[in-house]
Design an enzyme around this catalytic site. Structure first.
Site, PDB file in Angstrom:
ATOM      1  N   ASN A 192      -5.201   6.243   2.040  1.00  0.00           N
ATOM      2  CA  ASN A 192      -4.156   6.452   3.048  1.00  0.00           C
ATOM      3  C   ASN A 192      -3.022   7.318   2.491  1.00  0.00           C
ATOM      4  OD1 ASN A 192      -1.428   5.266   4.439  1.00  0.00           O
ATOM      5  ND2 ASN A 192      -3.153   5.233   5.850  1.00  0.00           N
TER       6      ASN A 192
HETATM    7  N1  PLP Z   1      -3.593   1.660   3.901  1.00  0.00           N
HETATM    8  C1  PLP Z   1      -4.545   1.787   4.836  1.00  0.00           C
HETATM    9  C2  PLP Z   1      -5.987   1.703   4.427  1.00  0.00           C
HETATM   10  C3  PLP Z   1      -4.191   2.016   6.171  1.00  0.00           C
HETATM   11  O1  PLP Z   1      -5.147   2.176   7.097  1.00  0.00           O
HETATM   12  C4  PLP Z   1      -2.820   2.084   6.518  1.00  0.00           C
HETATM   13  C5  PLP Z   1      -2.412   2.309   7.896  1.00  0.00           C
HETATM   14  O2  PLP Z   1      -3.174   2.282   8.821  1.00  0.00           O
HETATM   15  C6  PLP Z   1      -1.869   1.948   5.499  1.00  0.00           C
HETATM   16  C7  PLP Z   1      -2.292   1.738   4.204  1.00  0.00           C
HETATM   17  C8  PLP Z   1      -0.409   2.037   5.787  1.00  0.00           C
HETATM   18  O3  PLP Z   1       0.021   0.833   6.363  1.00  0.00           O
HETATM   19  P1  PLP Z   1       1.560   0.511   6.616  1.00  0.00           P
HETATM   20  O4  PLP Z   1       1.921   1.146   7.904  1.00  0.00           O
HETATM   21  O5  PLP Z   1       1.619  -0.994   6.696  1.00  0.00           O
HETATM   22  O6  PLP Z   1       2.351   1.046   5.485  1.00  0.00           O
END
Ligand code: PLP
Length: 510
Positions: A192
């Site tokens: 991400n």
């Molecule tokens: N990691 C993954 C695998 C995600 O899919 C996402 C968001 O969809 C995130 C991190 C980021 O999440 P957050 O908005 O809680 O920071």
């Protein structure tokens, strides 16, 4: 506002929420507003005189709602879910009503202790290794952060500070700034965006290593990268693996990454923001492989545990490494129970000083749904994704791009990328369902994520009918042959029966 008026306002607001949620399928999931529509309808200054709350609710209905994208709609199939539930909504209201902050135990003992309890409940529910529980003998434990991004940043910063401490011991000839200038971190090119951002914020480059063709990052790729970097004089700090990537919900190979990280003394963090929900299921045991060897992990309750945004669980194998890295004290923050086991001062585990009483909405959600309700929610999303996958496979004009994983299906209409882009554009213009596209190895595809507070097989059929009829229309415009599949309703009926017979039979059948 006196308490009588407050009561009336509160009751009317709950009615408002119920009307909104119960009628959500009747709204287009995407709004029909041009930029500045809301800005242009609102005054430029705070009203000088207090206004009646009825006027405020009227404007919420008339000005704000038309400008919203409806995340709780089952026709919202973009990104990953941001789930909610009645218990959690009321929990959020109670948090605001009680209005405490819990950065240290003494600030509100029950706030800290309830968090310790629900994080241990959750660790057990997700079948995480015992050392992640506060109640274990070791220094591990869990904490609620706002988002996965914050959890990842905390892990990156703590790993960085630990690496600096240990390098200053092993290389006394290097100055601290020389050490900091050599630090390097790793993740996969499928991770991400928040991972790369954590590197920017931590002033430490994060190398995005190429995942294998199946979109999985494995230990051999990491080992090679680390060996090259060490040979070039760099200092490896942390690898952030993903279980459930944002693009296709691929699962990095934690076992082989842990082999490398343990051998080379590199912190291993797992971002399981979405897929962590699967840990709870016996039929997903494979997902948990290797977690006994990771240093930290995060899972968003707001994605898969029906707790409304924001609520992100993070566990640390050795919380002291975070506390020691972030401990900045002031006399006004001290209290006599500091350092006592199982009553952490969570301010040391996070970026802000102040902290919300999120544990309350978690506690209420868990109690009102039960472990059984939480598990069946995850299972329902898996079954609905399988229903969608069956539709895709039943229509030869489409192809799957990656295996269906939990509530996500990645697919595309056969043909070039333009075809995919045009189909998505038509869908976005019609606003009946909302998906986003992703790309891998030059091929664009669509992601269908099961979302919404209460998605049903009929919603999946609605979405599929919208997609395939728009493809038919697109093909007709291009004068290409269109084959319409005939048995969509039969498939829905099959999945409806499958869901009705669900209630906890999976674990027994394993
Ligand atoms: N990691 C993954 C695998 C995600 O899919 C996402 C968001 O969809 C995130 C991190 C980021 O999440 P957050 O908005 O809680 O920071």
């Amino acid at each position: 506002m006196d308490f009588d008026e407050f009561r009336e306002f509160g009751h009317a607001s709950i009615e408002f929420i119920i009307n909104y949620l119960s009628g959500i399928r009747e709204r287009d999931v995407l709004p029909s507003v041009a930029p500045y529509t809301v800005i242009n309808q609102l005054p430029k200054e705070i009203p000088e005189k207090p206004e009646h709350w009825r006027e405020v609710l009227k404007d919420l209905e008339g000005i704000i709602l038309p400008g919203l994208t409806h995340w709780q709609s089952p026709y919202f199939n973009a990104f990953y879910p941001s789930s909610s539930s009645a218990g959690s909504i009321v929990g959020e209201l109670l948090i605001a009503g009680i209005g405490v902050l819990g950065f240290s135990w003494i600030c509100s003992p029950a706030c800290t202790e309830l968090e310790v309890v629900v994080m241990d409940w959750l660790a057990k529910f997700l079948k995480l290794p015992e050392h992640f529980q506060h109640a274990s003998d070791g220094p591990g434990g869990g904490v609620i952060q706002g988002s996965a991004s914050e959890a990842v940043l905390v892990a990156v910063l703590a790993a960085r500070e630990q690496a600096v401490i240990s390098c200053k011991e092993t290389h006394p000839e290097l100055s601290e700034s020389e050490v900091r200038g050599k630090l390097i971190a790793y993740s996969s090119d499928q991770s991400n965006s928040c991972i790369e951002k954590a590197g920017v914020l931590a002033a430490m480059p994060i190398k995005l290593l190429p995942a294998d063709d199946d979109l999985i990052l494995r230990g051999n790729t990491l080992r090679k990268a680390i060996e090259d970097d060490v040979a070039a004089g760099l200092i490896p700090v942390i690898c952030i693996a993903t279980l459930g990537t944002t693009g296709t919900c691929a699962y990095d190979d934690i076992d082989s990454l842990a082999d490398v990280c343990q051998a080379l003394n590199v912190w291993l963090h797992v971002d399981a923001a979405y897929a962590g929900g699967g840990f709870a299921l016996e039929e997903c045991t494979d997902l948990r492989r290797g977690l006994d060897r990771v240093d930290s992990l995060n899972f968003n309750l707001h994605k898969f545990m029906l707790v409304n945004f924001d609520c992100s669980a993070m566990w640390l194998r050795d919380a002291n490494k975070v506390v020691d890295s972030f401990n900045v004290d002031r006399i006004y923050l001290k209290h006599k129970h500091e350092g006592q086991s199982q009553i952490p001062d969570f301010r040391h585990w996070q970026i802000p000083l102040g902290r919300r009483f999120r544990a309350l909405k978690v506690w209420i959600t868990f109690r009102t749904l039960g472990a059984e309700g939480l598990r069946s929610h995850v299972r329902k999303h898996i079954a609905l994704a399988q229903q969608f996958e069956a539709f895709v496979r039943n229509d030869s004009r489409f192809e799957m791009v990656a295996p269906q994983a939990l509530g996500l299906v990645c697919f595309r209409p056969r043909g070039d990328n333009e075809h995919t882009a045009q189909l998505l554009q038509r869908l976005m213009e019609r606003k009946k369902i909302y998906m986003v596209k992703a790309e891998h190895a030059g091929r664009q595809f669509l992601r269908f994520a099961v979302c919404g507070m209460d998605a049903k097989p009929s919603d999946i059929e609605f979405a599929w009918t919208e997609i395939e009829t728009q493809l038919t229309a697109l093909l007709a415009e291009k004068s290409l042959p269109a084959r319409k599949p005939s048995n969509v309703s039969e498939l829905t009926q099959h999945f409806q029966m499958h869901l009705a017979s669900d209630s906890g039979t999976h674990e027994k059948s394993q």
